[in-house]
Scaffold this motif. Structure first.
Motif, PDB file in Angstrom:
ATOM      1  N   ARG A   1       0.827  -1.200   0.000  1.00 33.46           N
ATOM      2  CA  ARG A   1       0.000   0.000   0.000  1.00 33.46           C
ATOM      3  C   ARG A   1       0.870   1.262   0.000  1.00 33.46           C
ATOM      4  NH1 ARG A   1      -3.788  -0.007   4.765  1.00 33.46           N
ATOM      5  NH2 ARG A   1      -3.856  -2.237   4.411  1.00 33.46           N
ATOM      6  N   ALA A   2       1.955   1.252   0.752  1.00 31.14           N
ATOM      7  CA  ALA A   2       2.844   2.408   0.800  1.00 31.14           C
ATOM      8  C   ALA A   2       3.504   2.633  -0.560  1.00 31.14           C
ATOM      9  CB  ALA A   2       3.911   2.193   1.874  1.00 31.14           C
ATOM     10  N   LEU A   3       3.949   1.539  -1.222  1.00 30.57           N
ATOM     11  CA  LEU A   3       4.553   1.680  -2.552  1.00 30.57           C
ATOM     12  C   LEU A   3       3.550   2.215  -3.563  1.00 30.57           C
ATOM     13  CD1 LEU A   3       6.750  -1.559  -2.719  1.00 30.57           C
ATOM     14  CD2 LEU A   3       7.529   0.818  -2.566  1.00 30.57           C
ATOM     15  N   LEU A   4       2.320   1.727  -3.514  1.00 31.51           N
ATOM     16  CA  LEU A   4       1.279   2.229  -4.417  1.00 31.51           C
ATOM     17  C   LEU A   4       1.008   3.714  -4.173  1.00 31.51           C
ATOM     18  CD1 LEU A   4      -1.327  -0.688  -4.478  1.00 31.51           C
ATOM     19  CD2 LEU A   4      -0.008   0.192  -6.398  1.00 31.51           C
ATOM     20  N   ARG A   5       0.988   4.103  -2.903  1.00 27.57           N
ATOM     21  CA  ARG A   5       0.758   5.496  -2.575  1.00 27.57           C
ATOM     22  C   ARG A   5       1.874   6.385  -3.137  1.00 27.57           C
ATOM     23  NH1 ARG A   5       0.057   5.535   3.287  1.00 27.57           N
ATOM     24  NH2 ARG A   5      -1.715   4.217   2.917  1.00 27.57           N
ATOM     25  N   MET A   6       3.126   5.908  -3.023  1.00 28.07           N
ATOM     26  CA  MET A   6       4.249   6.680  -3.565  1.00 28.07           C
ATOM     27  C   MET A   6       4.136   6.797  -5.084  1.00 28.07           C
ATOM     28  SD  MET A   6       7.403   5.288  -1.185  1.00 28.07           S
ATOM     29  CE  MET A   6       8.547   5.470  -2.505  1.00 28.07           C
ATOM     30  N   ALA A   7       3.788   5.691  -5.748  1.00 30.34           N
ATOM     31  CA  ALA A   7       3.655   5.725  -7.209  1.00 30.34           C
ATOM     32  C   ALA A   7       2.542   6.675  -7.625  1.00 30.34           C
ATOM     33  CB  ALA A   7       3.392   4.310  -7.737  1.00 30.34           C
ATOM     34  N   ARG A   8       1.439   6.627  -6.897  1.00 29.72           N
ATOM     35  CA  ARG A   8       0.324   7.531  -7.218  1.00 29.72           C
ATOM     36  C   ARG A   8       0.729   8.986  -7.008  1.00 29.72           C
ATOM     37  NH1 ARG A   8      -3.613   3.981  -3.914  1.00 29.72           N
ATOM     38  NH2 ARG A   8      -4.163   2.383  -5.435  1.00 29.72           N
ATOM     39  N   ARG A   9       1.517   9.244  -5.957  1.00 33.19           N
ATOM     40  CA  ARG A   9       1.970  10.595  -5.689  1.00 33.19           C
ATOM     41  C   ARG A   9       2.844  11.108  -6.836  1.00 33.19           C
ATOM     42  NH1 ARG A   9       4.244  10.266  -0.227  1.00 33.19           N
ATOM     43  NH2 ARG A   9       2.176   9.731   0.487  1.00 33.19           N
ATOM     44  N   GLN A  10       3.745  10.241  -7.329  1.00 28.64           N
ATOM     45  CA  GLN A  10       4.607  10.629  -8.446  1.00 28.64           C
ATOM     46  C   GLN A  10       3.769  10.887  -9.695  1.00 28.64           C
ATOM     47  OE1 GLN A  10       7.377   7.416  -8.725  1.00 28.64           O
ATOM     48  NE2 GLN A  10       8.707   8.204  -7.101  1.00 28.64           N
ATOM     49  N   LEU A  11       2.788  10.014  -9.938  1.00 27.53           N
ATOM     50  CA  LEU A  11       1.919  10.188 -11.104  1.00 27.53           C
ATOM     51  C   LEU A  11       1.106  11.475 -10.982  1.00 27.53           C
ATOM     52  CD1 LEU A  11       0.949   8.853 -13.714  1.00 27.53           C
ATOM     53  CD2 LEU A  11      -0.827   7.715 -12.386  1.00 27.53           C
ATOM     54  N   ALA A  12       0.615  11.754  -9.789  1.00 37.16           N
ATOM     55  CA  ALA A  12      -0.156  12.983  -9.578  1.00 37.16           C
ATOM     56  C   ALA A  12       0.723  14.210  -9.805  1.00 37.16           C
ATOM     57  CB  ALA A  12      -0.738  13.003  -8.162  1.00 37.16           C
ATOM     58  N   ALA A  13       1.986  14.152  -9.363  1.00 34.06           N
ATOM     59  CA  ALA A  13       2.894  15.280  -9.583  1.00 34.06           C
ATOM     60  C   ALA A  13       3.131  15.494 -11.075  1.00 34.06           C
ATOM     61  CB  ALA A  13       4.214  15.035  -8.862  1.00 34.06           C
ATOM     62  N   ALA A  14       3.276  14.386 -11.823  1.00 34.30           N
ATOM     63  CA  ALA A  14       3.467  14.499 -13.273  1.00 34.30           C
ATOM     64  C   ALA A  14       2.237  15.122 -13.927  1.00 34.30           C
ATOM     65  CB  ALA A  14       3.751  13.125 -13.874  1.00 34.30           C
ATOM     66  N   PHE A  15       1.056  14.715 -13.505  1.00 35.78           N
ATOM     67  CA  PHE A  15      -0.169  15.299 -14.061  1.00 35.78           C
ATOM     68  C   PHE A  15      -0.287  16.776 -13.703  1.00 35.78           C
ATOM     69  CE2 PHE A  15      -2.023  11.003 -14.711  1.00 35.78           C
ATOM     70  CZ  PHE A  15      -2.373  11.182 -16.043  1.00 35.78           C
ATOM     71  N   ASP A  16       0.114  17.134 -12.493  1.00 31.29           N
ATOM     72  CA  ASP A  16       0.087  18.551 -12.103  1.00 31.29           C
ATOM     73  C   ASP A  16       1.018  19.371 -12.983  1.00 31.29           C
ATOM     74  OD1 ASP A  16      -1.764  18.097 -10.149  1.00 31.29           O
ATOM     75  OD2 ASP A  16      -0.308  18.018  -8.494  1.00 31.29           O
ATOM     76  N   ARG A  17       2.233  18.847 -13.251  1.00 35.04           N
ATOM     77  CA  ARG A  17       3.167  19.557 -14.137  1.00 35.04           C
ATOM     78  C   ARG A  17       2.580  19.687 -15.536  1.00 35.04           C
ATOM     79  NH1 ARG A  17       6.916  16.426 -11.330  1.00 35.04           N
ATOM     80  NH2 ARG A  17       7.023  14.897 -13.015  1.00 35.04           N
ATOM     81  N   LEU A  18       1.951  18.607 -16.034  1.00 27.65           N
ATOM     82  CA  LEU A  18       1.352  18.647 -17.366  1.00 27.65           C
ATOM     83  C   LEU A  18       0.254  19.704 -17.430  1.00 27.65           C
ATOM     84  CD1 LEU A  18       1.001  17.389 -20.211  1.00 27.65           C
ATOM     85  CD2 LEU A  18      -0.687  15.863 -19.186  1.00 27.65           C
ATOM     86  N   ARG A  19      -0.601  19.747 -16.414  1.00 24.36           N
ATOM     87  CA  ARG A  19      -1.687  20.724 -16.380  1.00 24.36           C
ATOM     88  C   ARG A  19      -1.126  22.150 -16.331  1.00 24.36           C
ATOM     89  NH1 ARG A  19      -4.773  20.664 -11.263  1.00 24.36           N
ATOM     90  NH2 ARG A  19      -4.016  18.611 -11.436  1.00 24.36           N
ATOM     91  N   ALA A  20      -0.070  22.358 -15.530  1.00 20.18           N
ATOM     92  CA  ALA A  20       0.537  23.685 -15.430  1.00 20.18           C
ATOM     93  C   ALA A  20       1.143  24.087 -16.774  1.00 20.18           C
ATOM     94  CB  ALA A  20       1.609  23.693 -14.340  1.00 20.18           C
ATOM     95  N   ASN A  21       1.814  23.154 -17.448  1.00 21.33           N
ATOM     96  CA  ASN A  21       2.390  23.462 -18.761  1.00 21.33           C
ATOM     97  C   ASN A  21       1.302  23.797 -19.773  1.00 21.33           C
ATOM     98  OD1 ASN A  21       4.944  23.063 -17.802  1.00 21.33           O
ATOM     99  ND2 ASN A  21       5.100  20.947 -18.506  1.00 21.33           N
ATOM    100  N   CYS A  22       0.192  23.054 -19.738  1.00 20.67           N
ATOM    101  CA  CYS A  22      -0.922  23.337 -20.664  1.00 20.67           C
ATOM    102  C   CYS A  22      -1.508  24.724 -20.399  1.00 20.67           C
ATOM    103  CB  CYS A  22      -2.013  22.270 -20.540  1.00 20.67           C
ATOM    104  SG  CYS A  22      -1.545  20.697 -21.245  1.00 20.67           S
ATOM    105  N   GLU A  23      -1.671  25.065 -19.126  1.00 23.98           N
ATOM    106  CA  GLU A  23      -2.203  26.389 -18.791  1.00 23.98           C
ATOM    107  C   GLU A  23      -1.244  27.491 -19.233  1.00 23.98           C
ATOM    108  OE1 GLU A  23      -2.988  26.297 -14.616  1.00 23.98           O
ATOM    109  OE2 GLU A  23      -4.736  24.977 -14.841  1.00 23.98           O
ATOM    110  N   ASP A  24       0.072  27.265 -19.056  1.00 19.68           N
ATOM    111  CA  ASP A  24       1.053  28.266 -19.511  1.00 19.68           C
ATOM    112  C   ASP A  24       0.992  28.431 -21.022  1.00 19.68           C
ATOM    113  OD1 ASP A  24       1.862  28.703 -16.944  1.00 19.68           O
ATOM    114  OD2 ASP A  24       3.665  27.441 -17.078  1.00 19.68           O
ATOM    115  N   ALA A  25       0.885  27.301 -21.748  1.00 16.89           N
ATOM    116  CA  ALA A  25       0.809  27.384 -23.207  1.00 16.89           C
ATOM    117  C   ALA A  25      -0.455  28.121 -23.636  1.00 16.89           C
ATOM    118  CB  ALA A  25       0.836  25.973 -23.811  1.00 16.89           C
ATOM    119  N   LYS A  26      -1.566  27.846 -22.977  1.00 16.45           N
ATOM    120  CA  LYS A  26      -2.824  28.520 -23.304  1.00 16.45           C
ATOM    121  C   LYS A  26      -2.705  30.025 -23.055  1.00 16.45           C
ATOM    122  CE  LYS A  26      -7.726  28.507 -22.136  1.00 16.45           C
ATOM    123  NZ  LYS A  26      -8.740  27.954 -21.238  1.00 16.45           N
TER     124      LYS A  26
END
Length: 176
Positions: free
Chosen positions: A87-112
């Motif tokens: 469960r702890a490993l899954l939580r860490m992986a999800r956290r990393q994935l969420a951070a990547a999605f946050d960066r992607l969303r921020a980049n999309c907003e900057d491009a817009k």
């Protein structure tokens, strides 16, 4: 006088009857209130005793279940630790994935935002070109209308001078 006396007696009799009824109701009401208070106290006492008994039985039951669970879980501790680590490993992986999605969303907003700024700049340049063309047209129009006005005035003067000469000639001819 007899009718007045009878009416007065009737009124006094009714008043005495009302007072007697109130006194009877008050004594009955007091007795009923005492009974009602005692009944409520007994009900509250019974509810408290029932609640305490229920809690005591639950404590005994909880202790028995806890002891059983401790006995059963002795063999499952390794499984539980493994599940916790997974469960702890899954939580860490999800956290990393969420951070990547946050960066992607921020980049999309900057491009817009950049596209919007570029569109505004283009519009400003277009507006400048249009306004320069309009300014030139307006200056040309003003110059042309000024020239027309000047020509009109000159023609008017010329006509006025010709008419004035002709009129002067006619007047001098006829008056002499």
């Amino acid at each position: 006088a007899f009718v007045g006396h009878a009416a007065e007696r009737r009124r006094l009799f009714d008043a005495v009857a009302i007072v007697a009824a109130r006194w009877r109701l008050r004594t009955t009401s007091a007795a009923f209130q005492t009974w009602s208070d005692r009944t409520c106290e007994v009900k509250a006492h019974r509810a408290t005793v029932t609640k305490i008994a229920r809690r005591m039985s639950r404590v005994r039951l909880a202790a028995a279940v806890g002891k059983w669970r401790d006995e059963v879980s002795f063999g499952r501790d390794a499984w539980a630790r493994e599940k916790l680590a997974t469960r702890a490993l899954l939580r860490m992986a999800r956290r990393q994935l969420a951070a990547a999605f946050d960066r992607l969303r921020a980049n999309c907003e900057d491009a817009k935002r950049g596209r919007e700024l570029l569109a505004r700049c283009r519009a400003r340049w277009g507006n400048r070109a249009l306004s320069a063309a309009f300014r030139t047209w307006r200056l040309e129009t003003n110059r042309a209308s000024l020239e027309r006005s000047t020509l009109r005035k000159a023609i008017h003067r010329m006509r006025t001078v010709r008419v004035a000469r002709s009129f002067n000639t006619w007047r001098s001819t006829w008056h002499t």
